[in-house]
Design a protein around this motif. Structure first.
Motif, mmCIF file in Angstrom:
data_model
loop_
_atom_site.group_PDB
_atom_site.id
_atom_site.type_symbol
_atom_site.label_atom_id
_atom_site.label_comp_id
_atom_site.label_asym_id
_atom_site.label_seq_id
_atom_site.Cartn_x
_atom_site.Cartn_y
_atom_site.Cartn_z
ATOM 1 N N THR A 81 0.829 -1.210 0.000
ATOM 2 C CA THR A 81 0.000 0.000 0.000
ATOM 3 C C THR A 81 0.858 1.252 0.000
ATOM 4 O O THR A 81 0.366 2.328 -0.315
ATOM 5 N N ILE A 82 2.129 1.095 0.339
ATOM 6 C CA ILE A 82 3.014 2.265 0.331
ATOM 7 C C ILE A 82 3.093 2.860 -1.077
ATOM 8 O O ILE A 82 3.184 4.068 -1.240
ATOM 9 N N GLU A 83 3.012 1.998 -2.084
ATOM 10 C CA GLU A 83 3.069 2.492 -3.460
ATOM 11 C C GLU A 83 1.845 3.355 -3.762
ATOM 12 O O GLU A 83 1.924 4.367 -4.454
ATOM 13 N N LEU A 84 0.723 2.934 -3.209
ATOM 14 C CA LEU A 84 -0.503 3.710 -3.380
ATOM 15 C C LEU A 84 -0.385 5.039 -2.635
ATOM 16 O O LEU A 84 -0.637 6.111 -3.187
#
Lengths: 244, 307
Positions: A81-84
């Motif tokens: 989710t860090i990419e999001l």
């Protein structure tokens, strides 16, 4: 709405969507009760204050704060989710601050829920409530310092257990750095400047005077500086490591 | 408008993206094709500002990404690989969170959420935690968050991975119905997807851009492009077919008995074949024109790059 507050809202409700916040608060309340009554001897002392309660807070936070902070970045990195998060128009600083404030509020909530203790001493005697409020604020401030360190450790690794252990180790260093065990080790060879510096890093020294009701500016500034420094370190680390 | 110049990214010794340059204009629906580990995802991560390039320049809407990342990210909708989402949230909470980050408020926010929920058909799972959803629903939640603010640029890393054929069809329809003045970039392994939704194909292998043109141009590279295949109901003399004007080669499949006639480049052979069939009264069952075989072209292009 401001990005920090949006992240804050998400993080805060996520604590309560999972059992994390409930378990944390319950354990905190139980342990602080046990410590103040059975080990601290709140009744036996015969004094209307909460000093035995506050004296154990550094040791409680030492284990509980890393537990609540270990997922903050690790989980984002593990689940991707860090990419999001990082490709939304949110700066890393806003994300860090939002996460920090959410966890800090949970800590504050746990602390507030110890109010029956405060009621008890008021019922039994006439404590100086100003001192107690100052000590509550000091304890919350100190928990923020623990939290900033733990979040920084969580940024270091995808593995929550590793983050937890690293956080405990670093927090432990900060807790004991003013104690005799550490200072004795340096006593014989280190210059007194270094000795004083090490001692001044200790959470214990700064917290002790505040727990007695003395909110000195240098203690407050110390904890605020620790928070700012470790949050910034965490931010730099997560910028570096986000894509690993 | 996306403009990429001499873009490179290396991780230690490994070069993931090697000197890519391309421009993408509004209206382009670009398909990134390439084997696994070709650098498609890495390129997308750099376009969305998640990764910093090792070298080169990315400009989006006349802004450099290293200076105006946040302004650029406002214009982009991004579905990362694997469609990550916060598992403890329900799709409704998650979409609310994204909508707020995207600056949507009040009635408009509710309207946009309702709109995307309808578009990707999420009604049935709106109040279930995302971590309990099936792969297909998770992917659709990811799609919904990417399009919630009606972005000018939509970047999707394998949007149809893990979906069943009906859902794949739905996603392709969704992409096709986006406004005509938007930029869409998708990456995929599925070759048919490219001809189905894209108007531009980029083949990337080992970090290099090996092909950049229309899907039609890709098909034309196939030996099978406009080849004529036919099947006979019983065996007959077909040797004459190979001698027809414009036929370069003939191939007979042993098992099915299917005969394929390959044209010389740029030649139309259909009418010659039908004439021949009629004249010699060949017992033809089926006869059709091949569209070109993408898998063969894909293999040719990407393996050529390896040599």
């Amino acid at each position: 709405m401001n990005m920090t507050s949006i992240v804050f809202k998400r993080e805060f409700s996520s604590f309560f969507a999972t059992p994390v916040a409930y378990v944390f608060i319950a354990i905190f309340l139980i342990l602080s009760g046990i410590f103040s009554f059975f080990i601290g001897g709140l009744f036996e002392r015969g004094q209307a204050d909460l000093l035995p309660f506050f004296n154990f807070h550094p040791w409680l936070y030492l284990f509980l704060v890393p537990a609540i902070a270990m997922r903050s970045w690790s989980e984002e990195r593990k689940s991707g989710t860090i990419e999001l998060l990082m490709t939304l128009p949110i700066t890393t600083w806003q994300a860090t601050l939002g996460k920090f404030l959410a966890a800090w509020l949970v800590l504050g909530l746990a602390l507030t829920l110890t109010f029956p203790l405060w009621l008890t001493v008021n019922y039994l005697g006439n404590p100086d409530n100003g001192i107690i409020i100052a000590a509550y604020l000091a304890s919350w401030l100190m928990s923020g310092a623990f939290l900033a360190i733990s979040m920084c450790m969580s940024a270091l690794t995808k593995n929550q257990v590793v983050a937890f252990i690293l956080a405990i180790v670093v927090c432990f260093l900060f807790v004991v750095s003013g104690s005799n065990i550490v200072l004795d080790a340096f006593q014989d060879w280190a210059p007194s400047v270094l000795l004083d510096t090490i001692a001044s890093f200790s959470f214990l020294t700064h917290f002790e005077s505040m727990a007695k009701g003395v909110l000195a500016a240098n203690d407050v500034v110390y904890f605020l500086l620790v928070m700012a420094t470790w949050l910034y370190a965490g931010l730099l680390i997560i910028e570096q490591k986000k894509a690993d | 408008m996306i403009s990429v110049k001499n873009l490179s990214k290396s991780f230690g010794e490994f070069v993931a993206v090697d000197n890519l340059s391309f421009d993408i204009r509004p209206g382009d629906v670009v398909g990134f094709l390439g084997p696994n580990g070709a650098g498609k995802s890495t390129t997308m991560k750099m376009l969305t500002g998640f990764l910093n390039p090792s070298a080169g320049e990315i400009r989006v809407a006349d802004m450099a990404i290293d200076q105006s990342a946040k302004q650029i990210q406002e214009k982009i909708g991004y579905l990362p690989e694997g469609a990550p989402a916060y598992g403890d949230m329900t799709p409704l909470q998650f979409l609310n969170f994204i909508a707020e980050v995207r600056g949507l408020k009040g009635e408009e926010k509710q309207k946009r959420i309702a709109d995307v929920v309808a578009k990707v058909e999420l009604h049935s799972v709106l109040d279930r935690p995302i971590e309990n959803l099936s792969k297909g629903f998770k992917r659709r939640v990811g799609l919904a968050q990417a399009i919630i603010h009606d972005p000018d640029i939509l970047i999707m890393d394998e949007p149809t991975d893990g979906l069943d054929p009906n859902q794949k069809h739905q996603v392709r329809e969704l992409i096709r119905h986006l406004a005509k003045d938007k930029i869409v970039i998708i990456s995929t392994h599925i070759l048919e997807e490219v001809t189905a939704v894209c108007n531009r194909v980029m083949i990337i292998a080992q970090g290099k851009l090996l092909f950049d043109s229309t899907p039609d141009a890709l098909l034309q590279k196939s030996r099978y492009y406009r080849a004529v295949s036919l099947r006979l109901s019983y065996s007959a003399d077909i040797t004459g077919l190979a001698e027809l004007d414009g036929v370069a080669d003939m191939q007979v499949e042993q098992e099915s008995g299917q005969v394929t006639l390959f044209p010389e480049p740029g030649k139309e052979i259909l009418h010659h074949v039908t004439e021949h069939v009629q004249r010699h009264k060949l017992p033809v069952d089926t006869l059709f024109i091949e569209q070109g075989r993408l898998d063969e072209v894909f293999r040719e292009i990407t393996q050529e790059g390896q040599r």
